[in-house]
Design a protein around this motif. Sequence first.
Motif, PDB file in Angstrom:
ATOM      1  N   LEU A 299      10.760  -5.842   2.025  1.00 36.41           N
ATOM      2  CA  LEU A 299      10.497  -5.530   3.428  1.00 36.41           C
ATOM      3  C   LEU A 299      11.337  -4.349   3.905  1.00 36.41           C
ATOM      4  O   LEU A 299      11.019  -3.718   4.909  1.00 36.41           O
ATOM      5  CB  LEU A 299      10.785  -6.754   4.301  1.00 36.41           C
ATOM      6  CG  LEU A 299       9.941  -8.008   4.024  1.00 36.41           C
ATOM      7  CD1 LEU A 299      10.403  -9.168   4.903  1.00 36.41           C
ATOM      8  CD2 LEU A 299       8.465  -7.733   4.255  1.00 36.41           C
ATOM      9  N   GLU A 300      12.424  -4.060   3.188  1.00 34.36           N
ATOM     10  CA  GLU A 300      13.311  -2.968   3.575  1.00 34.36           C
ATOM     11  C   GLU A 300      12.932  -1.642   2.911  1.00 34.36           C
ATOM     12  O   GLU A 300      13.540  -0.620   3.194  1.00 34.36           O
ATOM     13  CB  GLU A 300      14.758  -3.327   3.212  1.00 34.36           C
ATOM     14  CG  GLU A 300      15.290  -4.539   3.988  1.00 34.36           C
ATOM     15  CD  GLU A 300      16.619  -5.034   3.455  1.00 34.36           C
ATOM     16  OE1 GLU A 300      17.099  -4.466   2.440  1.00 34.36           O
ATOM     17  OE2 GLU A 300      17.186  -5.967   4.048  1.00 34.36           O
ATOM     18  N   ARG A 301      11.942  -1.651   2.025  1.00 36.49           N
ATOM     19  CA  ARG A 301      11.555  -0.421   1.329  1.00 36.49           C
ATOM     20  C   ARG A 301      10.701   0.472   2.228  1.00 36.49           C
ATOM     21  O   ARG A 301       9.863  -0.002   2.996  1.00 36.49           O
ATOM     22  CB  ARG A 301      10.783  -0.759   0.049  1.00 36.49           C
ATOM     23  CG  ARG A 301      11.653  -1.390  -1.011  1.00 36.49           C
ATOM     24  CD  ARG A 301      10.899  -1.666  -2.277  1.00 36.49           C
ATOM     25  NE  ARG A 301      10.294  -0.489  -2.885  1.00 36.49           N
ATOM     26  CZ  ARG A 301      10.045  -0.376  -4.183  1.00 36.49           C
ATOM     27  NH1 ARG A 301      10.360  -1.375  -5.009  1.00 36.49           N
ATOM     28  NH2 ARG A 301       9.475   0.699  -4.673  1.00 36.49           N
ATOM     29  N   SER A 302      10.919   1.772   2.099  1.00 35.91           N
ATOM     30  CA  SER A 302      10.158   2.736   2.897  1.00 35.91           C
ATOM     31  C   SER A 302       9.058   3.421   2.092  1.00 35.91           C
ATOM     32  O   SER A 302       8.250   4.158   2.665  1.00 35.91           O
ATOM     33  CB  SER A 302      11.106   3.799   3.472  1.00 35.91           C
ATOM     34  OG  SER A 302      11.782   4.497   2.430  1.00 35.91           O
ATOM     35  N   ASP A 303       9.019   3.193   0.765  1.00 40.59           N
ATOM     36  CA  ASP A 303       8.025   3.875  -0.063  1.00 40.59           C
ATOM     37  C   ASP A 303       6.752   3.072  -0.237  1.00 40.59           C
ATOM     38  O   ASP A 303       5.834   3.504  -0.951  1.00 40.59           O
ATOM     39  CB  ASP A 303       8.614   4.220  -1.429  1.00 40.59           C
ATOM     40  CG  ASP A 303       9.081   2.992  -2.194  1.00 40.59           C
ATOM     41  OD1 ASP A 303       9.377   1.962  -1.552  1.00 40.59           O
ATOM     42  OD2 ASP A 303       9.158   3.053  -3.443  1.00 40.59           O
TER      43      ASP A 303
ATOM     44  N   LEU B   6       0.844  -1.202   0.000  1.00 40.07           N
ATOM     45  CA  LEU B   6       0.000   0.000   0.000  1.00 40.07           C
ATOM     46  C   LEU B   6       0.877   1.248   0.000  1.00 40.07           C
ATOM     47  O   LEU B   6       1.983   1.238   0.548  1.00 40.07           O
ATOM     48  CB  LEU B   6      -0.881   0.038   1.257  1.00 40.07           C
ATOM     49  CG  LEU B   6      -1.851  -1.109   1.500  1.00 40.07           C
ATOM     50  CD1 LEU B   6      -2.084  -1.277   2.980  1.00 40.07           C
ATOM     51  CD2 LEU B   6      -3.159  -0.818   0.802  1.00 40.07           C
ATOM     52  N   PRO B   7       0.393   2.354  -0.560  1.00 43.35           N
ATOM     53  CA  PRO B   7       1.113   3.626  -0.388  1.00 43.35           C
ATOM     54  C   PRO B   7       1.139   3.989   1.095  1.00 43.35           C
ATOM     55  O   PRO B   7       0.105   3.886   1.780  1.00 43.35           O
ATOM     56  CB  PRO B   7       0.265   4.621  -1.191  1.00 43.35           C
ATOM     57  CG  PRO B   7      -0.487   3.773  -2.189  1.00 43.35           C
ATOM     58  CD  PRO B   7      -0.766   2.487  -1.457  1.00 43.35           C
ATOM     59  N   PRO B   8       2.276   4.388   1.634  1.00 40.42           N
ATOM     60  CA  PRO B   8       2.374   4.675   3.080  1.00 40.42           C
ATOM     61  C   PRO B   8       1.421   5.763   3.558  1.00 40.42           C
ATOM     62  O   PRO B   8       1.056   5.786   4.735  1.00 40.42           O
ATOM     63  CB  PRO B   8       3.840   5.107   3.252  1.00 40.42           C
ATOM     64  CG  PRO B   8       4.554   4.558   2.074  1.00 40.42           C
ATOM     65  CD  PRO B   8       3.562   4.558   0.948  1.00 40.42           C
TER      66      PRO B   8
END
Length: 279
Positions: free
Chosen positions: A234-238, A157-159
């Motif tokens: 899992l390491e992505r912040s976007d 999902l978009p954060p």
Amino acid sequence: MDIRQLKYFVAVYEQRSISAAARQCCVAQPSLSAALLQLEQELGVSLFLRLPKGVTPTEEGDKLYGHAGKLLAQLASLKASFQAPAAKVRFRLGLIRALGVERMSALLREFSQQVPGLELHLVEPDAPCDARIITPAQQQGGEVLQPIWRDRYLLALPPAWPLSLQSQLTLDDFQDLPLIKRTPCDAWDLLYPQLSRRNIQPAIRADIQTIEYALGLVSAGVGCALVPDFDNLLERSDVALKPIAGLQLERTIALAYRSDNAHPALPVLQQLCSQSSAL
């Protein structure tokens, strides 16, 4: 300090992730972490800053990378100068889509390095080949399956979306939910019948084939998408990754080959797949 430690260090530096480097080097993560810690103790410096998602090199890490890269390149050149050209070994490997670029690249790199003269051809899984990496549903008569990875599907999902604040989603949340559909997708084949039974209709915003494009659209806020729980995702912040309550959206990835296949490179691939499954 030894060559093994430097190889591990270079892998972590380039991957910016200890777990990704362990997969690339086909070693257990604790073993790589221990070797890296020993190297830092020998040099008396910290080579990386450990972050919640991955690592970033320190000034000392940047300095060592320049020296280590040259040293490893010189060592490879030295070894090559004493080796006679290897006879070509042609191997056709069938691959399904969405296997994970990072882990497949690491597996194929090791395969190429361990089979002198390997000429690797990557083909569609239904083309004539020496072995295939597929799901069990695609197994053909006479083939042996050797499991490699087990993936769990999550919803990306978009954060910024309110739903990303929930610990998990329910099927009801999919009503009119902007969705990036992937075809083919094992998880969608499991989820869609569940939604249909409840007359729940998401709002399909796109129908594409690759995980990379799906994640790009999620990151841009176009919609959400079902994706496997690859470590690098899992390491992505976007993007925000959430499970779906009450559903086990999983798939097994396996090496498939005919039991009578006597290709000389096949045992090497079998061993590498076995090591990957143990990590």
